[in-house]
Motif scaffolding. Structure first.
Motif, PDB file in Angstrom:
ATOM      1  N   MET B   1      14.428  33.805 -36.321  1.00 18.93           N
ATOM      2  CA  MET B   1      15.587  33.755 -37.227  1.00 18.93           C
ATOM      3  C   MET B   1      16.869  33.462 -36.447  1.00 18.93           C
ATOM      4  O   MET B   1      17.138  34.061 -35.429  1.00 18.93           O
ATOM      5  CB  MET B   1      15.756  35.103 -37.934  1.00 18.93           C
ATOM      6  CG  MET B   1      15.085  35.158 -39.269  1.00 18.93           C
ATOM      7  SD  MET B   1      15.829  36.434 -40.264  1.00 18.93           S
ATOM      8  CE  MET B   1      15.466  37.890 -39.311  1.00 18.93           C
ATOM      9  N   ASP B   5      20.896  32.522 -40.736  1.00 19.39           N
ATOM     10  CA  ASP B   5      19.943  32.614 -41.830  1.00 19.39           C
ATOM     11  C   ASP B   5      20.456  33.465 -42.985  1.00 19.39           C
ATOM     12  O   ASP B   5      20.354  33.100 -44.141  1.00 19.39           O
ATOM     13  CB  ASP B   5      18.630  33.220 -41.335  1.00 19.39           C
ATOM     14  CG  ASP B   5      17.818  32.196 -40.570  1.00 19.39           C
ATOM     15  OD1 ASP B   5      18.277  31.044 -40.486  1.00 19.39           O
ATOM     16  OD2 ASP B   5      16.755  32.554 -40.085  1.00 19.39           O
ATOM     17  N   THR B   6      20.979  34.611 -42.638  1.00 19.50           N
ATOM     18  CA  THR B   6      21.367  35.547 -43.688  1.00 19.50           C
ATOM     19  C   THR B   6      22.639  35.092 -44.396  1.00 19.50           C
ATOM     20  O   THR B   6      23.006  35.640 -45.419  1.00 19.50           O
ATOM     21  CB  THR B   6      21.594  36.943 -43.095  1.00 19.50           C
ATOM     22  OG1 THR B   6      22.420  36.802 -41.946  1.00 19.50           O
ATOM     23  CG2 THR B   6      20.279  37.590 -42.709  1.00 19.50           C
ATOM     24  N   ILE B   8      23.270  31.971 -45.528  1.00 16.11           N
ATOM     25  CA  ILE B   8      23.137  30.823 -46.417  1.00 16.11           C
ATOM     26  C   ILE B   8      22.944  31.259 -47.867  1.00 16.11           C
ATOM     27  O   ILE B   8      22.018  31.990 -48.188  1.00 16.11           O
ATOM     28  CB  ILE B   8      21.961  29.927 -45.967  1.00 16.11           C
ATOM     29  CG1 ILE B   8      22.325  29.295 -44.629  1.00 16.11           C
ATOM     30  CG2 ILE B   8      21.654  28.859 -46.997  1.00 16.11           C
ATOM     31  CD1 ILE B   8      21.200  28.567 -43.971  1.00 16.11           C
ATOM     32  N   GLY B   9      23.869  30.804 -48.716  1.00 12.20           N
ATOM     33  CA  GLY B   9      23.767  31.108 -50.137  1.00 12.20           C
ATOM     34  C   GLY B   9      22.931  30.068 -50.847  1.00 12.20           C
ATOM     35  O   GLY B   9      22.549  29.047 -50.262  1.00 12.20           O
ATOM     36  N   ALA B  10      22.639  30.307 -52.104  1.00  8.50           N
ATOM     37  CA  ALA B  10      21.790  29.403 -52.860  1.00  8.50           C
ATOM     38  C   ALA B  10      22.511  28.089 -53.180  1.00  8.50           C
ATOM     39  O   ALA B  10      23.740  28.016 -53.157  1.00  8.50           O
ATOM     40  CB  ALA B  10      21.352  30.079 -54.145  1.00  8.50           C
ATOM     41  N   ARG B  83      23.473  21.665 -43.686  1.00  8.79           N
ATOM     42  CA  ARG B  83      22.195  21.289 -43.057  1.00  8.79           C
ATOM     43  C   ARG B  83      21.040  21.765 -43.924  1.00  8.79           C
ATOM     44  O   ARG B  83      20.072  21.061 -44.152  1.00  8.79           O
ATOM     45  CB  ARG B  83      22.068  21.962 -41.694  1.00  8.79           C
ATOM     46  CG  ARG B  83      22.591  21.152 -40.564  1.00  8.79           C
ATOM     47  CD  ARG B  83      21.890  21.550 -39.265  1.00  8.79           C
ATOM     48  NE  ARG B  83      22.638  21.005 -38.152  1.00  8.79           N
ATOM     49  CZ  ARG B  83      23.561  21.688 -37.498  1.00  8.79           C
ATOM     50  NH1 ARG B  83      23.808  22.939 -37.807  1.00  8.79           N
ATOM     51  NH2 ARG B  83      24.234  21.118 -36.520  1.00  8.79           N
ATOM     52  N   PHE B  84      21.171  22.998 -44.396  1.00  6.73           N
ATOM     53  CA  PHE B  84      20.075  23.601 -45.151  1.00  6.73           C
ATOM     54  C   PHE B  84      19.876  22.908 -46.499  1.00  6.73           C
ATOM     55  O   PHE B  84      18.774  22.502 -46.856  1.00  6.73           O
ATOM     56  CB  PHE B  84      20.344  25.093 -45.369  1.00  6.73           C
ATOM     57  CG  PHE B  84      19.278  25.767 -46.179  1.00  6.73           C
ATOM     58  CD1 PHE B  84      18.074  26.126 -45.598  1.00  6.73           C
ATOM     59  CD2 PHE B  84      19.465  26.020 -47.531  1.00  6.73           C
ATOM     60  CE1 PHE B  84      17.078  26.728 -46.335  1.00  6.73           C
ATOM     61  CE2 PHE B  84      18.468  26.629 -48.280  1.00  6.73           C
ATOM     62  CZ  PHE B  84      17.272  26.981 -47.680  1.00  6.73           C
ATOM     63  N   HIS B  85      20.957  22.765 -47.250  1.00  8.47           N
ATOM     64  CA  HIS B  85      20.802  22.272 -48.622  1.00  8.47           C
ATOM     65  C   HIS B  85      20.723  20.760 -48.719  1.00  8.47           C
ATOM     66  O   HIS B  85      20.050  20.225 -49.590  1.00  8.47           O
ATOM     67  CB  HIS B  85      21.937  22.796 -49.495  1.00  8.47           C
ATOM     68  CG  HIS B  85      21.791  24.245 -49.844  1.00  8.47           C
ATOM     69  ND1 HIS B  85      20.749  24.721 -50.589  1.00  8.47           N
ATOM     70  CD2 HIS B  85      22.542  25.319 -49.515  1.00  8.47           C
ATOM     71  CE1 HIS B  85      20.860  26.032 -50.723  1.00  8.47           C
ATOM     72  NE2 HIS B  85      21.938  26.424 -50.074  1.00  8.47           N
ATOM     73  N   GLY B  87      20.098  18.688 -45.953  1.00 11.60           N
ATOM     74  CA  GLY B  87      19.274  18.080 -44.903  1.00 11.60           C
ATOM     75  C   GLY B  87      20.052  17.053 -44.115  1.00 11.60           C
ATOM     76  O   GLY B  87      19.484  16.190 -43.451  1.00 11.60           O
ATOM     77  N   ALA B  89      22.598  15.397 -41.319  1.00 10.68           N
ATOM     78  CA  ALA B  89      22.979  15.583 -39.920  1.00 10.68           C
ATOM     79  C   ALA B  89      24.495  15.714 -39.852  1.00 10.68           C
ATOM     80  O   ALA B  89      25.219  15.062 -40.612  1.00 10.68           O
ATOM     81  CB  ALA B  89      22.510  14.398 -39.094  1.00 10.68           C
TER      82      ALA B  89
END
Lengths: 146, 201, 373
Positions: B1, B5-6, B8-10, B83-85, B87, B89
């Motif tokens: 982790m 990580d903690t 990141i919201g939806a 990055r998370f939602h 993808g 760069a």
């Protein structure tokens, strides 16, 4: 904290497992934990790249369907799943498994379950390889003259 | 982790309809320059992004559209969130960005630092989201151009002193140039490269 | 005058019902399951995945069922479905050297490391009907008997063996290992680079590629090919999600790879050597991969300073005509209503006919008085 190679290994095993296999694996570890869907199961594609001549210039071979899912457990652990195909339920179960595995000790039930799945997959690969090996050519040369 | 990580919201709860709704609003913002459009409150943005910035990027950005962010945002929750939602760069070079988020009050980077497209593909320019202190109450700027019947007046606040000169320079290289979206709260106001600045008071 | 014509809605709805009936055939015969098609018509599914440019054996089987086995119609269904999906990104380049081999043969070396593995092939069958397949007998146990030992874990790609001697054209990524061009996202321009050509051929029609490959062998392409290697098997697809930052193994895809080796007499710049053609395809699809590798080599004509005299050597010709969904669309659109176009043509022909008759009549009446003299 898990090292990346270990996590990559179990993600690869889960990607090759069926929905039923992952379901059975999770049931061994108890009731399905409460989890939030950070990314609900979603089917999309990944463009598969090859290399000219096997090792040269990259080119796009074609796409493949891929389903992904990202969950977060109540404790905050995030689990990911990316696998070929369109099975959304499998993706969700695999993501939960990934999240749980990160906090499980090495001798935990999920780790053992993943190990068993990995062995099963390896055995199937080996059987296929042995069947192919049965079609390997043994050349023999006829010697003529002196 | 990772520590992020903690944080990141939806993303969108309903990706198809929420992104289509936002896309329609962004289309309206760029087709009627100077008219503020509402992008709604579909997501809780990460620290450093206005709600409309977050919705716009969630709608438009993906792995094929590199994003430029100020360093503080890039290395913080905003960068991790995108990055998370999306993808996407995150790039260091403004000229490589398809989308950029800048602080309207900061002196750098200038609009000219971003990709203005080329003669063959002017559409490959950067779309710059300029986060500012407000979309009204500032000095009046009169706009003219496609999508504006006659003239239209806007009065955003919290923009650097030379900002309008940069917008004029950007319009002068048409059909090249960046497209600008002024963002505040849930609102977005389009300033495409085709819009001319007539007067500033 | 332009007359817009409407109508046919009821007829079109009725044709949907009728084609559903035709697809089902005789209802006394059990219906085909998608899993049956996937498992028992795997080579057809491979073709549909290649030409539909989407790896998904279940969908390929569904497409074949829905299209009554019409491979091009099935590929069209795959392409249409693909456009509804978001793309997450691009995989890491496949490493075919790490393939789990099921078949691997070389026509250039008898004793190659790892050996000649015939695998599941029709090459050594006698093409005689097996009438026992006519019977709906209970499933028999697989006759395939495994050997005691599996194949070597690693099988070198054959051209790499000649490459070590320096006699083989080198295949190395260009500086910086650039991301490949994607013809599904950007318009193709000519001359087309190798990455564009390979992508177009990978999704190209098998029959068209076969015909072009054959033309190369028959003298329309100045080629002396040998199969360096054909290999079939499973390869892992790896993808790096931006948010994870490490490679995730997505599972295995079945691939066929062909390395064609061609003699080359050399030119002013390039010494005599063997040159290469490359083919790669989804599923077990040797004919496709081999044809692609022949045409790939032919399309390198410009790079080797050869005259591009023949169709298989001309990238614009090959790339613009290999896509069967495009080709079928353009050919088959001719059956759609062209009533107005044709009315225009009809009137034009009638008018020039009339003018011609008038002209002939005028000439005749001018000529007549002379004839009377």
């Amino acid at each position: 904290m898990t090292d990346i190679a270990t996590r990559q290994h179990w993600m690869a095993v889960l990607a090759r497992a069926t929905q039923g296999e992952i379901d059975a694996l999770l049931q061994q570890a108890g009731p399905l934990p409460t989890h939030e869907l950070l990314k609900a199961p979603e089917t999309g594609t990944v463009m598969v790249e090859g290399r000219a001549g096997g090792a040269g210039r990259r080119f796009n071979l074609g796409e493949a369907t891929v389903t992904r899912c990202v969950v977060r457990l109540e404790g905050g652990a995030m689990g990911f799943s990316y696998a070929l195909g369109r099975d959304g339920r499998k993706a969700r179960l695999a993501a939960v498994t990934d999240a749980l595995l990160q906090s499980e000790i090495e001798t935990g039930p999920l780790r053992r379950g993943v190990f068993a799945l990995a062995q099963k997959q390896q055995a199937a690969r080996e059987l296929a390889s042995r069947k192919a090996a049965a079609t390997k050519v043994d050349f023999f040369t006829l010697v003529r003259g002196g | 982790m990772t520590p992020n990580d903690t944080l990141i919201g939806a993303g969108f709860a309903d990706p198809v309809f929420q992104s289509q709704g936002a896309f329609r609003a962004l289309l309206a913002a760029l087709s009627e320059p100077g008219l503020a459009c509402d992008l709604g409150d579909a997501v809780v943005p990460p620290a450093g992004l206005e709600p409309a910035t977050a919705v716009a990027l969630l709608t438009l950005a993906d792995y094929e559209t590199p994003i430029w962010l100020p360093a503080a945002l890039r290395d913080g929750p905003a960068g991790a969130w995108l990055r998370f939602h999306c993808g996407a760069a995150l790039v260091d070079d403004p000229a490589k960005a398809a989308f950029a988020v800048i602080d309207g009050a900061a002196t750098e980077p200038k609009l000219a630092a971003f990709n203005a497209g080329d003669d063959q593909f002017p559409d490959r320019s950067t779309t710059v989201l300029v986060q500012c202190a407000g979309l009204d109450g500032g000095e009046a700027v009169t706009l003219e151009g496609p999508g504006i019947a006659g003239q239209r007046s806007i009065a955003p606040t919290g923009l650097r002193p030379a900002f309008w000169a940069e917008v004029e320079d950007n319009a002068a290289v048409y059909p090249l140039g960046v497209d600008v979206l002024l963002v505040h709260g849930a609102q977005v106001l389009g300033l495409p490269r085709s819009t001319q600045i007539v007067e500033i008071r | 005058m332009y007359v817009a014509v409407k109508g046919g809605e009821a007829a079109i709805l009725a044709t949907h019902d009728l084609v559903a009936e035709a697809r089902r055939g005789d209802e006394n015969v059990p219906e085909l399951g998608v899993a049956q098609i996937r498992e028992q018509m795997g080579l057809a599914c491979g073709r549909v995945m290649n030409e539909g440019s989407l790896y998904d054996p279940d969908l390929a089987a569904l497409a074949l069922k829905q299209a009554q086995g019409d491979a091009i119609e099935a590929a069209f269904l795959m392409r249409a479905y693909r456009t509804t999906l978001p793309r997450f990104g691009s995989s890491e380049p496949l490493d075919t050297a790490k393939m789990s081999i099921r078949r691997r043969v070389s026509a250039t070396y008898k004793d190659l490391p790892g050996g000649q593995v015939l695998g599941p092939t029709y090459d050594y069958t006698h093409r005689l009907f097996d009438f026992t397949l006519m019977d709906q007998a209970a499933p028999a146990e697989s006759p395939a008997r495994p050997a005691t030992q599996p194949l070597d874990a690693s099988m070198p790609r054959v051209p790499d063996i000649l490459g070590a001697e320096g006699l083989m054209e080198e295949e190395a990524p260009p500086a910086g290992d650039p991301r490949p061009f994607d013809l599904t996202r950007e318009p193709v321009t000519f001359p087309a680079d190798r990455d564009v050509r390979l992508q177009a051929m990978a999704r190209g029609d098998e029959g068209f590629m076969l015909g072009l490959g054959y033309s190369v062998q028959r003298g329309y392409g100045n080629s002396h090919p040998f199969v360096g290697e054909v290999r079939v098997g499973e390869v892992a697809v790896e993808y790096v999600p931006e948010e994870l930052g490490f490679a995730v193994d997505l599972g295995d895809v079945t691939l066929t790879e062909c390395q064609m080796v061609n003699q080359f007499a050399g030119s002013k710049e390039v010494p005599p050597q063997f040159t290469r053609g490359y083919g790669l395809s989804f599923g077990h699809s040797e004919r496709k991969a081999m044809s692609m590798s022949l045409v790939d080599r032919a399309l390198k004509a410009r790079e080797f300073g050869e005259a591009a005299t023949y169709p298989a050597q001309q990238d614009e010709f090959v790339l613009y005509h290999s896509d069967n969904v495009e080709a079928a669309g353009f050919v088959e659109h001719l059956k759609l209503p062209h009533y107005v176009d044709f009315q225009g043509e009809l009137e034009l022909i009638r008018r020039i006919r009339k003018e011609r008759e008038q002209r002939l009549a005028d000439q005749q009446s001018e000529a007549l008085p002379e004839a009377a003299e």
